[in-house]
Design a protein around this motif. Structure first.
Motif, short mmCIF file in Angstrom:
data_model
loop_
_atom_site.label_atom_id
_atom_site.label_comp_id
_atom_site.label_asym_id
_atom_site.label_seq_id
_atom_site.Cartn_x
_atom_site.Cartn_y
_atom_site.Cartn_z
N MET A 58 -5.03 2.34 -8.89
CA MET A 58 -6.19 2.58 -8.03
C MET A 58 -6.96 1.28 -7.76
SD MET A 58 -6.23 5.67 -7.02
CE MET A 58 -7.90 5.82 -6.39
N GLN A 59 -7.03 0.42 -8.77
CA GLN A 59 -7.72 -0.87 -8.59
C GLN A 59 -6.97 -1.73 -7.59
OE1 GLN A 59 -7.71 -3.76 -11.88
NE2 GLN A 59 -9.93 -3.96 -11.62
N ASN A 60 -5.65 -1.80 -7.73
CA ASN A 60 -4.85 -2.58 -6.79
C ASN A 60 -4.95 -2.02 -5.38
OD1 ASN A 60 -2.85 -4.82 -7.95
ND2 ASN A 60 -3.16 -3.27 -9.54
N LEU A 61 -4.97 -0.70 -5.27
CA LEU A 61 -5.08 -0.07 -3.95
C LEU A 61 -6.42 -0.42 -3.30
CD1 LEU A 61 -3.57 1.82 -2.02
CD2 LEU A 61 -4.74 3.75 -3.11
N LYS A 62 -7.46 -0.47 -4.12
CA LYS A 62 -8.79 -0.83 -3.61
C LYS A 62 -8.78 -2.25 -3.02
CE LYS A 62 -13.46 -1.89 -5.29
NZ LYS A 62 -14.33 -1.94 -6.50
N LYS B 15 0.84 -1.21 0.00
CA LYS B 15 0.00 0.00 0.00
C LYS B 15 0.87 1.25 0.00
CE LYS B 15 -3.15 2.62 2.97
NZ LYS B 15 -3.82 3.32 1.87
N ASP B 16 1.90 1.29 0.84
CA ASP B 16 2.81 2.43 0.89
C ASP B 16 3.49 2.65 -0.47
OD1 ASP B 16 2.20 2.87 3.51
OD2 ASP B 16 3.99 1.87 4.32
N LEU C 63 1.51 6.73 -6.79
CA LEU C 63 0.37 7.58 -7.14
C LEU C 63 0.70 9.06 -6.94
CD1 LEU C 63 -2.69 5.59 -5.74
CD2 LEU C 63 -2.36 6.32 -8.12
N SER C 64 1.46 9.36 -5.89
CA SER C 64 1.83 10.75 -5.64
C SER C 64 2.71 11.28 -6.77
CB SER C 64 2.54 10.90 -4.29
OG SER C 64 3.89 10.44 -4.33
N TYR C 65 3.61 10.45 -7.28
CA TYR C 65 4.44 10.85 -8.41
C TYR C 65 3.58 11.06 -9.65
CZ TYR C 65 8.20 8.79 -5.53
OH TYR C 65 9.06 8.47 -4.52
N LEU D 116 10.57 8.85 -1.63
CA LEU D 116 9.61 9.36 -0.65
C LEU D 116 8.29 9.74 -1.33
CD1 LEU D 116 11.99 11.81 1.28
CD2 LEU D 116 11.20 9.57 2.08
N GLU D 117 7.20 9.60 -0.58
CA GLU D 117 5.90 10.02 -1.09
C GLU D 117 5.78 11.54 -1.06
OE1 GLU D 117 1.12 9.55 -0.05
OE2 GLU D 117 2.59 8.19 0.86
N ILE D 118 5.24 12.11 -2.12
CA ILE D 118 5.06 13.56 -2.20
C ILE D 118 3.70 13.94 -1.61
CG2 ILE D 118 4.98 15.58 -3.72
CD1 ILE D 118 6.34 13.88 -5.86
#
Length: 220
Positions: free
Chosen positions: A207-211, A40-41, A47-49, A182-184
């Motif tokens: 997004m699907q994988n995150l879900k 998840k991290d 996703l932030s990138y 690092l996450e932005i």
């Protein structure tokens, strides 16, 4: 005949998608909580990138840079100002602003008078700034009507130079966080900034994988 093939193709596609979704779901269901959080991290970071890349791409195309230009996160501002191009681009933009102000005051004595009489007051409070801008914007529109070509030239010049400065800062910010894995922070991006991102790169897949990951985490 064509309709038959289209229906068959749709059924095959739907079946394939369901099968793939089931495989992904199973994969996360058998993972332990530590593995899920790590994944998840990783996706949150990617996703932030992706979000900032999408925003910068749109900025380059001339779309709004307002969210970045009004950034208040001191940490993000500090990073952007570390760009080796920052001071040079800032000076170029400031010179363009001076040229624009000189144009206004040369062709509109009313603007020059309004600015000199009210500048200090316009800095004191939001109410005073609003009152200042109400008159200033009306005078600016009148100047634009009288000197349209010159107005467009000087306004576009300082706007483009401002865009160059913020695009450079945003690009440096993206590379800075990527290089450090690092996450932005992207909470400053709004729905309008990200409109259409579902068609960009592999955003939907992530997004699907995150879900599925979030669903698996709730069952652990």
């Amino acid at each position: 005949m064509k309709l038959k093939y289209l229906i068959m193709a749709s059924i095959i596609c739907l079946t394939t998608n369901r099968s793939l979704a089931q495989k992904i779901t199973t994969k996360y269901e058998i993972a332990n909580l530590s593995e899920l959080k790590k994944k998840k991290d990783s996706i949150d970071k990617q996703l932030s990138y992706l979000k900032l890349e999408y925003y910068l791409q749109n900025m380059k195309k001339g779309k709004s840079r307002y969210s970045l230009a009004t950034q208040e996160d001191k940490n993000l501002l500090w990073v952007m100002h570390q760009s080796p191009n920052y001071e040079k681009l800032k000076k170029i933009w400031q010179e363009a602003v001076r040229e624009y102000i000189a144009f206004e005051e040369k062709y509109s004595p009313e603007i020059k008078k309004h600015r000199s009489l009210n500048y200090k007051n316009s800095q004191k409070s939001l109410t005073n700034r609003n009152e200042y801008n109400k008159t200033y914007l009306a005078l600016k529109e009148e100047l634009k009507f009288r000197e349209y070509e010159k107005y467009i030239y000087y306004e576009k010049n300082f706007s483009d130079k401002l865009g160059d400065m913020w695009y450079d800062g945003g690009s440096y910010l993206l590379n800075f966080y990527k290089s450090r894995n690092l996450e932005i922070p992207t909470n400053w991006l709004n729905a309008k900034d990200l409109f259409g991102i579902e068609n960009f790169s592999n955003y939907n897949e992530m997004m699907q994988n995150l879900k599925y990951i979030n669903q698996a985490i709730t069952t652990k």
